[in-house]
Write a protein that holds these residues in place. Structure first.
Motif, PDB file in Angstrom:
ATOM      1  N   ARG B 113      37.243  52.534  37.314  1.00 48.40           N
ATOM      2  CA  ARG B 113      37.524  53.479  38.400  1.00 48.40           C
ATOM      3  C   ARG B 113      38.688  53.002  39.250  1.00 48.40           C
ATOM      4  N   GLY B 114      39.183  51.798  38.962  1.00 44.39           N
ATOM      5  CA  GLY B 114      40.381  51.311  39.637  1.00 44.39           C
ATOM      6  C   GLY B 114      40.193  51.004  41.095  1.00 44.39           C
ATOM      7  N   VAL B 122      35.263  38.792  36.950  1.00 40.68           N
ATOM      8  CA  VAL B 122      34.777  37.466  36.580  1.00 40.68           C
ATOM      9  C   VAL B 122      33.933  37.524  35.305  1.00 40.68           C
ATOM     10  N   VAL B 123      32.990  38.468  35.247  1.00 40.03           N
ATOM     11  CA  VAL B 123      32.124  38.558  34.067  1.00 40.03           C
ATOM     12  C   VAL B 123      32.942  38.869  32.818  1.00 40.03           C
ATOM     13  N   LEU B 124      33.868  39.839  32.952  1.00 38.97           N
ATOM     14  CA  LEU B 124      34.686  40.199  31.798  1.00 38.97           C
ATOM     15  C   LEU B 124      35.573  39.037  31.363  1.00 38.97           C
ATOM     16  N   GLY B 150      38.323  29.409  30.779  1.00 38.70           N
ATOM     17  CA  GLY B 150      39.195  30.582  30.737  1.00 38.70           C
ATOM     18  C   GLY B 150      38.902  31.599  31.829  1.00 38.70           C
ATOM     19  N   THR B 151      37.731  31.481  32.474  1.00 40.58           N
ATOM     20  CA  THR B 151      37.312  32.503  33.429  1.00 40.58           C
ATOM     21  C   THR B 151      38.318  32.690  34.570  1.00 40.58           C
ATOM     22  N   ALA B 152      38.706  31.573  35.204  1.00 37.81           N
ATOM     23  CA  ALA B 152      39.536  31.699  36.414  1.00 37.81           C
ATOM     24  C   ALA B 152      40.864  32.411  36.166  1.00 37.81           C
ATOM     25  N   PRO B 153      41.693  31.921  35.207  1.00 40.27           N
ATOM     26  CA  PRO B 153      42.990  32.611  35.026  1.00 40.27           C
ATOM     27  C   PRO B 153      42.829  34.062  34.584  1.00 40.27           C
ATOM     28  N   LEU B 157      43.984  37.688  36.358  1.00 42.48           N
ATOM     29  CA  LEU B 157      44.755  38.701  35.630  1.00 42.48           C
ATOM     30  C   LEU B 157      44.051  40.060  35.684  1.00 42.48           C
ATOM     31  N   TYR B 158      42.742  40.060  35.377  1.00 44.50           N
ATOM     32  CA  TYR B 158      41.987  41.322  35.359  1.00 44.50           C
ATOM     33  C   TYR B 158      41.998  41.982  36.736  1.00 44.50           C
ATOM     34  N   LEU B 159      41.837  41.164  37.769  1.00 45.48           N
ATOM     35  CA  LEU B 159      41.811  41.726  39.115  1.00 45.48           C
ATOM     36  C   LEU B 159      43.120  42.437  39.439  1.00 45.48           C
ATOM     37  N   ARG B 160      44.208  41.856  38.985  1.00 45.18           N
ATOM     38  CA  ARG B 160      45.509  42.507  39.207  1.00 45.18           C
ATOM     39  C   ARG B 160      45.548  43.859  38.505  1.00 45.18           C
TER      40      ARG B 160
END
Lengths: 238, 374
Positions: B113-114, B122-124, B150-153, B157-160
């Motif tokens: 939904r953006g 985080v989960v993804l 790998g979660t943090a980087p 990225l996903y949040l952006r």
């Protein structure tokens, strides 16, 4: 200044609907935005309520920058809107629709809410007769009253009214406008968007003329009413 | 078959059909609620139910210490302890399913939904890093370590990406739901102690006959299921109609933008809606294990499809429609199975659906949550 809009730019895809709109509303005023269809009036209102994302410029309310604030928080600050098309919840009763207006209030179920309900019923006696009727079954005029009353239930500092006269009979339009004046005299600041420019300009302290996403003219309501260019464009030259 | 036997069989089928229908109805509520606010079929809801059956099983066996069906006898037969055990089991199911539904919303839907979503990112991120690591090594421990690293980087990225403020096309939500559904079911299949086998549940409630009704013995578990489902539905209807938050749910269902400009926090309302659906599915899951004594990693699939059918049959978006659809489907299936044979059960369910939709495309009760006063 209660509301200060600076160089506001909003786009739908690649088409810019607002190309740098600036205007302001002082506490206690009625300010109106007039203009033809597609001038960006409704987009401006929706952006102030937080329904559109801004690509440039800023919106300040009471000195606070609210440009990216989520809609529901703006209501808490005191901005509430009776939207274009009225936005009545068709499956809710008149009473429930009015209750929705008080949704974001922190003083739920307080005396103040009951007082505001009473005030709305006094402004719009028609609504009192229909409290348990479904919103979807009301006439256009009644729905408009309900939309304004519902917005008032949030006890707004700034009331946004988008085309309150749309689709109403002339007699009803006059009635709605005098109620708007009354609401303003009771202390609520009003920002009004209208296609019915004559009525709006007569009631407004100040006015801005919007044309294809730009403010092209501003001034006192009555002055603009006499402005030949405005008369030619929006008042049918009369 | 003598007349008496037919008569008895009929009422027998009616009681079991109503109980099955009640379970369908509770799960159907989840589909209907989410459809009401998002105009979206939450195809992962079946796994919310499945997770609930396992939560009930774990609550009973691991926390209360009730033996499994094949291992021992019923430890609690009567009285307060039995009530407490039943309550603990249903609460276990409701909590886990409710939480599962909320997590599902935040991981599989809200990012699309953006509206910028931290938990989902985080989960993804963890899931993607973990999956990539699976390609290189089979060691679960290494996978988890790589996943965590790998979660943090990836989350950043996903949040952006999620921040862009644009909603994905409708089809994306559907794919996301199917993906989430498969992932959850397969995870239970892989990491559950018995792989893909069926689990017999524990001896929570002895299925005694409670009373006789029109020549039929009515078992206690059926009574509990029917009464329980009615209580849950009543509570839900009261919540939606009588509380402020419930009014918020209806407002979002009827006109999301107006709800927004009146101060409704739409994301929160959507979360609450998923939670409500999840809680109902969790209760249904507990009732299901009471009656059928079994569960499996893929148990959600068929039951989910049937419950979705029930929701559409009654009129999707309509709470009472879910109840009606569930009952019609449960009864129809039972009578049909008796007439044509058990193997026709699922065919009958869908023929029933198609027939109703041909004559009433909006379902039996038709109206949606939007129009109905519920």
């Amino acid at each position: 200044m209660l509301l200060e809009v600076t160089d506001l730019r909003v786009a739908y895809g690649k088409i810019e609907a607002l190309k740098g709109v600036s205007f302001g509303v002082n506490e206690g005023e009625i300010v109106t935005l007039v203009g033809a269809n597609g001038a960006g009036k409704t987009t401006t209102m929706r952006t102030i309520s937080g329904l559109r994302t801004v690509i440039g410029g800023s919106i300040k309310f009471n000195g606070q920058d609210i440009t990216t604030m989520p809609s529901h928080q703006r209501v808490k600050l005191g901005i509430c809107q009776a939207p274009e098309g009225r936005g009545i919840f068709p499956g809710m009763t008149v009473r429930e629709n009015l209750d929705m207006g008080a949704y974001a209030r922190v003083d739920q179920k307080s005396v103040a809410v009951n007082e505001d309900m009473e005030r709305v019923m006094q402004l719009f006696p028609r609504l009192r007769e229909r409290t348990s009727q479904l919103g979807g079954t009301l006439s256009g005029g009644e729905q408009q009253m309900l939309a304004i009353g519902r917005a008032l239930m949030s006890r707004p500092r700034l009331l946004l009214l988008d085309e309150p006269s749309m689709g109403l009979a002339p007699k009803l339009i006059a009635q709605i406008f005098s109620i708007i004046t009354e609401i303003n005299q009771q202390g609520t600041t009003v920002l009004l968007v209208e296609q019915n420019a004559a009525q709006a300009l007569r009631r407004a302290d100040r006015a801005y003329v919007l044309e294809t996403g730009n403010v092209v003219k501003m001034g006192k309501g009555i002055e603009l009413l006499d402005d030949p260019a405005v008369r030619a464009a929006y008042l049918g030259g009369r | 078959m003598s007349d008496w036997l037919i008569y008895r069989t009929f009422w027998d089928l009616t009681v079991t059909g109503v109980a099955l229908g009640a379970i369908y109805a509770l799960v159907a509520l989840g589909y209907t609620l989410v459809y009401g606010v998002l105009r979206l079929i939450n195809f992962a809801h079946s796994e919310v139910f499945m997770v609930g059956t396992f939560a009930t099983l774990i609550t009973a066996t691991n926390f209360i210490g009730i033996p499994l069906i094949e291992e021992g006898n019923y430890p609690y037969r009567t009285g307060i302890t039995l009530v407490a055990v039943l309550l603990a089991c249903i609460v276990g199911g409701m909590v886990v399913s409710g939480a599962g539904a909320v997590l599902l919303e935040r991981v599989a839907y809200r990012p699309l939904r953006g509206s910028g979503e931290h938990v989902g990112a985080v989960v993804l991120a963890f899931a993607s890093a973990f999956t990539v690591s699976l390609i290189f090594t089979g060691s679960t421990r290494t996978n988890i370590i790589i996943g965590l690293v790998g979660t943090a980087p990836l989350a950043v990225l996903y949040l952006r990406i999620f921040r862009r403020g644009r909603s994905a096309p409708r089809l994306a939500f559907l794919i996301s739901a199917i993906g989430a559904s498969t992932a959850v079911a397969e995870a239970v299949a892989i990491w559950g102690p018995r792989d893909r086998e069926q689990y017999q549940t524990s001896r929570v409630l002895e299925k005694r006959v409670l009373f006789e009704f029109l020549g039929t013995d009515v078992r206690i578990d059926y009574v509990l299921v029917i009464v329980g489902a009615l209580l849950m539905l009543t509570a839900l209807v009261l919540f939606v109609n009588r509380t402020r938050l419930g009014r918020g749910v209806r407002a979002v269902a009827q006109d999301v933008e107006t709800a927004r400009i009146l101060g409704v926090n739409v994301d929160f309302v959507i979360l609450v809606t998923f939670l409500l659906g999840g809680v109902m599915a969790g209760a249904a899951a507990m009732m299901f294990t009471l009656v059928y004594d079994q569960t499996r990693f893929n148990i959600g699939f068929l039951l989910g499809v049937k419950s979705f059918t029930a929701a559409v049959l009654g009129g999707i978006g309509n709470l009472r429609g879910a109840l009606l659809g569930g009952l019609v489907l449960g009864l129809g299936e039972n009578y049909g199975a008796a007439l044509f044979g058990g193997q026709w059960k699922d065919v009958i369910a869908f023929v029933l659906l198609l027939t109703v939709l041909m004559f009433r495309p909006t379902g039996i009760l038709g109206e949606s949550l939007a129009k109905a006063r519920v």
